[in-house]
Write a protein that holds these residues in place. Structure first.
Motif, PDB file in Angstrom:
ATOM      1  N   PHE A  63      11.796 -19.755  -9.406  1.00  0.00           N
ATOM      2  CA  PHE A  63      10.849 -19.104  -8.502  1.00  0.00           C
ATOM      3  C   PHE A  63      10.678 -19.906  -7.226  1.00  0.00           C
ATOM      4  CE2 PHE A  63       8.191 -22.115 -10.715  1.00  0.00           C
ATOM      5  CZ  PHE A  63       7.292 -22.537  -9.753  1.00  0.00           C
ATOM      6  N   LYS A  64      10.041 -19.259  -6.261  1.00  0.00           N
ATOM      7  CA  LYS A  64       9.636 -19.953  -5.042  1.00  0.00           C
ATOM      8  C   LYS A  64       8.261 -19.435  -4.647  1.00  0.00           C
ATOM      9  CE  LYS A  64      12.035 -16.860  -1.866  1.00  0.00           C
ATOM     10  NZ  LYS A  64      12.976 -16.783  -0.753  1.00  0.00           N
ATOM     11  N   ASP A  65       7.492 -20.287  -3.978  1.00  0.00           N
ATOM     12  CA  ASP A  65       6.153 -19.905  -3.549  1.00  0.00           C
ATOM     13  C   ASP A  65       5.792 -20.738  -2.334  1.00  0.00           C
ATOM     14  OD1 ASP A  65       3.764 -18.554  -3.519  1.00  0.00           O
ATOM     15  OD2 ASP A  65       2.919 -19.534  -5.286  1.00  0.00           O
ATOM     16  N   SER A  66       4.820 -20.257  -1.580  1.00  0.00           N
ATOM     17  CA  SER A  66       4.351 -20.983  -0.399  1.00  0.00           C
ATOM     18  C   SER A  66       2.919 -20.580  -0.119  1.00  0.00           C
ATOM     19  CB  SER A  66       5.234 -20.677   0.813  1.00  0.00           C
ATOM     20  OG  SER A  66       5.152 -19.308   1.143  1.00  0.00           O
ATOM     21  N   GLY A  67       2.250 -21.366   0.715  1.00  0.00           N
ATOM     22  CA  GLY A  67       0.873 -21.051   1.068  1.00  0.00           C
ATOM     23  C   GLY A  67       0.215 -22.166   1.848  1.00  0.00           C
TER      24      GLY A  67
END
Length: 114
Positions: A63-67
């Motif tokens: 997975f990948k995520d950002s914020g």
């Protein structure tokens, strides 16, 4: 500066990037400076706090995520001792002899897509 890199966890690597790091608040409710005869200056900061905002992103093979993230560091205590000798021209110079820092609490709030 931005921070980026990777760490190996379990089944693979975790790539991360932390960018747009901004210190948004600093508080020194208790600070003092005193002279130490024959040595220099002692700085004591008690119960300080710091708030930092930043962007983050993380990527693994799954997975990948950002914020955005806010980090609040509190109960920070610093004791530093500086020497203040004269240089060759007779001007006072300053150098750090010792420094001790402790922090009591770190609160991290992550806001991301997941």
């Amino acid at each position: 500066p931005d921070l980026s890199g990777y760490e190996k966890y379990g089944l693979g690597n975790v790539k991360y990037n932390i960018s747009r790091i901004h210190v948004t608040a600093v508080e020194f409710p208790s600070a003092s400076i005193s002279l130490i005869p024959g040595t220099g200056i002692k700085l004591v900061i008690g119960n300080a706090s710091l708030t930092i905002d930043m962007n983050w992103n993380i990527r693994t093979w799954m997975f990948k995520d950002s914020g955005r993230s806010t980090v609040y560091i509190s109960k920070v205590f610093v004791t530093a001792i500086f020497s203040t000798p004269l240089d060759k021209t007779g001007h006072t110079s300053i150098s750090l002899i010792s420094c001790r820092t402790t922090s009591g609490d770190i609160d991290i709030k992550l806001n991301g897509k997941s």
